[in-house]
Design a protein around this motif. Structure first.
Motif, short mmCIF file in Angstrom:
data_model
loop_
_atom_site.label_atom_id
_atom_site.label_comp_id
_atom_site.label_asym_id
_atom_site.label_seq_id
_atom_site.Cartn_x
_atom_site.Cartn_y
_atom_site.Cartn_z
N LYS A 45 -10.39 -1.44 -0.09
CA LYS A 45 -10.48 -0.06 0.14
C LYS A 45 -10.33 0.33 1.41
O LYS A 45 -9.61 1.30 1.92
CB LYS A 45 -11.72 0.68 -0.36
CG LYS A 45 -11.72 0.61 -2.14
CD LYS A 45 -12.88 1.55 -2.53
CE LYS A 45 -13.00 1.39 -4.26
NZ LYS A 45 -13.98 2.03 -4.72
N HIS A 79 1.52 4.19 -3.50
CA HIS A 79 1.34 5.83 -3.49
C HIS A 79 2.48 6.55 -3.91
O HIS A 79 2.52 7.74 -3.73
CB HIS A 79 0.66 6.43 -2.23
CG HIS A 79 -0.38 5.99 -1.61
ND1 HIS A 79 -0.94 4.44 -1.26
CD2 HIS A 79 -1.75 6.50 -1.81
CE1 HIS A 79 -2.11 4.48 -1.18
NE2 HIS A 79 -2.67 5.75 -1.28
N TRP A 133 -5.76 -5.36 -1.93
CA TRP A 133 -6.00 -5.07 -0.92
C TRP A 133 -7.36 -4.38 -0.97
O TRP A 133 -7.83 -3.88 -2.01
CB TRP A 133 -5.21 -4.34 0.08
CG TRP A 133 -4.89 -2.85 -0.73
CD1 TRP A 133 -5.54 -1.80 -0.68
CD2 TRP A 133 -3.56 -2.79 -1.35
NE1 TRP A 133 -4.77 -0.92 -1.56
CE2 TRP A 133 -3.79 -1.47 -1.89
CE3 TRP A 133 -2.69 -3.50 -1.93
CZ2 TRP A 133 -2.73 -1.11 -3.03
CZ3 TRP A 133 -1.81 -3.19 -2.95
CH2 TRP A 133 -1.79 -1.86 -3.39
N TRP A 135 -3.25 3.88 4.89
CA TRP A 135 -2.14 5.19 4.28
C TRP A 135 -2.75 6.35 4.92
O TRP A 135 -2.03 7.33 5.17
CB TRP A 135 -2.67 5.08 2.74
CG TRP A 135 -1.97 6.22 2.01
CD1 TRP A 135 -2.62 7.52 1.46
CD2 TRP A 135 -0.47 6.45 1.91
NE1 TRP A 135 -1.46 8.05 1.05
CE2 TRP A 135 -0.24 7.64 1.15
CE3 TRP A 135 0.56 5.56 2.11
CZ2 TRP A 135 0.99 7.89 0.89
CZ3 TRP A 135 1.98 5.84 1.97
CH2 TRP A 135 2.19 7.09 1.27
N GLY A 162 -6.78 -0.14 2.27
CA GLY A 162 -5.94 1.15 2.00
C GLY A 162 -6.38 2.29 2.87
O GLY A 162 -5.09 2.99 2.77
N GLU A 204 -3.43 -3.75 -7.24
CA GLU A 204 -4.19 -3.81 -6.06
C GLU A 204 -4.80 -4.90 -5.64
O GLU A 204 -5.96 -5.43 -6.20
CB GLU A 204 -5.13 -2.55 -6.18
CG GLU A 204 -5.82 -2.30 -4.89
CD GLU A 204 -6.79 -0.88 -5.08
OE1 GLU A 204 -7.76 -0.75 -4.22
OE2 GLU A 204 -6.43 -0.14 -5.99
N ILE A 214 0.77 -1.14 0.10
CA ILE A 214 -0.06 -0.01 -0.03
C ILE A 214 0.95 1.19 0.09
O ILE A 214 0.70 2.13 -0.60
CB ILE A 214 -1.00 -0.13 1.31
CG1 ILE A 214 -1.81 -1.25 0.96
CG2 ILE A 214 -1.80 1.26 1.37
CD1 ILE A 214 -2.76 -1.28 2.29
#
Length: 357
Positions: free
Chosen positions: A65, A51, A63, A72, A68, A61, A47
């Motif tokens: 939402k 970014h 994982w 993050w 995430g 991706e 994650i």
């Protein structure tokens, strides 16, 4: 004797830095993983790297939402803020202890943190110093820290000389006065929510960490640490006394002003983003001197890493000990720092030059 030989070995300092850097990476990983929603370490870094502009297109991706968002937007900023705060407080503690040549000194005990808290609380509750704009909290906390430190030095100066005992006693007195002023300001808050927010902040908290809060504190802590390391020779000479420092070419008036301004800026910035967190600047430099000796070329960078690791773990404890409730981080650091301070007071064999024997 054996410890001294180990510290003097040419490979010891690089090894300590490598181990602490590795421990910091492991600490960040574990601190981000731990919480009501446990997340695997691989997911944590996937994650994070997703970014980054350089690697975002290389990572698929895998994982949710929710994961995430938690990693993050909530946990990573909080852990990184803890790293900045811990490292900064430890560096400030080492600098102040060199300035007054006493291992019992730190921003909390000398009233610097309390002075920053007074100004910052005025901003939080009443919106004071709004003419500073977006930097109101940081700049007002810096000015409060600077005023408190100036007052401590003024009270401790008698006959043109500063006594260490008077400096510590003046610091304790100023800290109590500033803490009382902060409490009075809090009681004058116009609403109950403001009182709760201010009280929680006064005990130290990383709860409100956001990515936007990290840039300025990070730059100030890194820049301040570099400036202090660049002046390590002058800091080392202070340990032998002001007269010896002068004979070694140190302009004491100029250098004292430099240290006061630097430590006040660091303390004010840290207090602005985390509240008043005590004892970090007291404990960490002392422990670091046991590891690498008294040379500030070593003490400062090692304190930066060790302080960061310590505050991250105390914040993890603050989050998880009474979950789902959360303790202010200042309570956890005080549980460690109080007994440590008592032990340090009773340990008569401590000296800067020789470490703890």
């Amino acid at each position: 004797m054996i410890l001294s030989r180990i510290r003097d070995h040419s490979l010891w300092f690089p090894l300590v830095l490598f181990l602490l850097a590795s421990a910091l990476i492991a600490t960040i990983t574990l601190a981000v993983m731990l919480g009501p929603v446990p997340i695997a370490p691989k997911t944590v870094w996937l994650i994070a790297f997703s970014h980054l502009p350089v690697t975002d297109h290389l990572i698929a991706e895998t994982w949710t939402k929710a994961e995430g968002h938690i990693i993050w937007n909530i946990r990573f900023p909080r852990v990184l803020l803890g790293m900045i705060v811990g490292g900064g407080l430890a560096v400030v503690g080492a600098a102040i202890q060199a300035l007054i040549r006493n291992s019992l000194a730190d921003p909390y005990i000398l009233g610097v943190s309390s002075g920053a808290s007074v100004a910052a609380t005025l901003v939080i509750i009443f919106g004071a110093f709004s003419f500073f704009g977006a930097y109101s909290l940081s700049l007002s906390a810096f000015l409060g820290a600077l005023a408190a430190m100036g007052l401590v030095f003024l009270l401790a100066r008698v006959g043109g000389r500063i006594s260490t005992a008077r400096l510590l006693l003046s610091g304790i007195a100023v800290s109590m006065i500033m803490s009382a002023a902060t409490s009075f300001i809090v009681t004058m808050a116009p609403d109950e929510q403001g009182i709760r927010t201010a009280m929680y902040w006064m005990l130290g908290s990383l709860t409100g960490a956001k990515w936007s809060y990290l840039t300025i504190p990070a730059w100030i802590v890194v820049t301040g640490t570099i400036l202090l390391i660049m002046n390590y020779r002058s800091m080392n000479s202070l340990l032998m006394g002001e007269e010896a420092a002068v004979t070694l070419g140190v302009n004491m008036n100029t250098f004292r002003i430099f240290l006061v301004l630097t430590t006040a800026l660091l303390t004010g910035t840290i207090v602005a983003v985390s509240g008043s967190i005590g004892f970090v600047g007291l404990m960490i430099p002392h422990i670091v001197r046991l590891m690498v000796g008294s040379d500030h070329r070593r003490v400062l960078p090692v304190s930066l890493f060790a302080g960061a690791i310590f505050v991250i773990w105390t914040d993890v404890a603050a989050r998880l000990l009474l979950a789902p409730e959360e303790l202010p981080i200042g309570i956890v650091t005080a549980l460690f720092g109080g007994p440590f301070f008592i032990w340090l007071l009773r340990k008569s064999s401590y000296s800067f030059e020789g470490g703890a024997k």
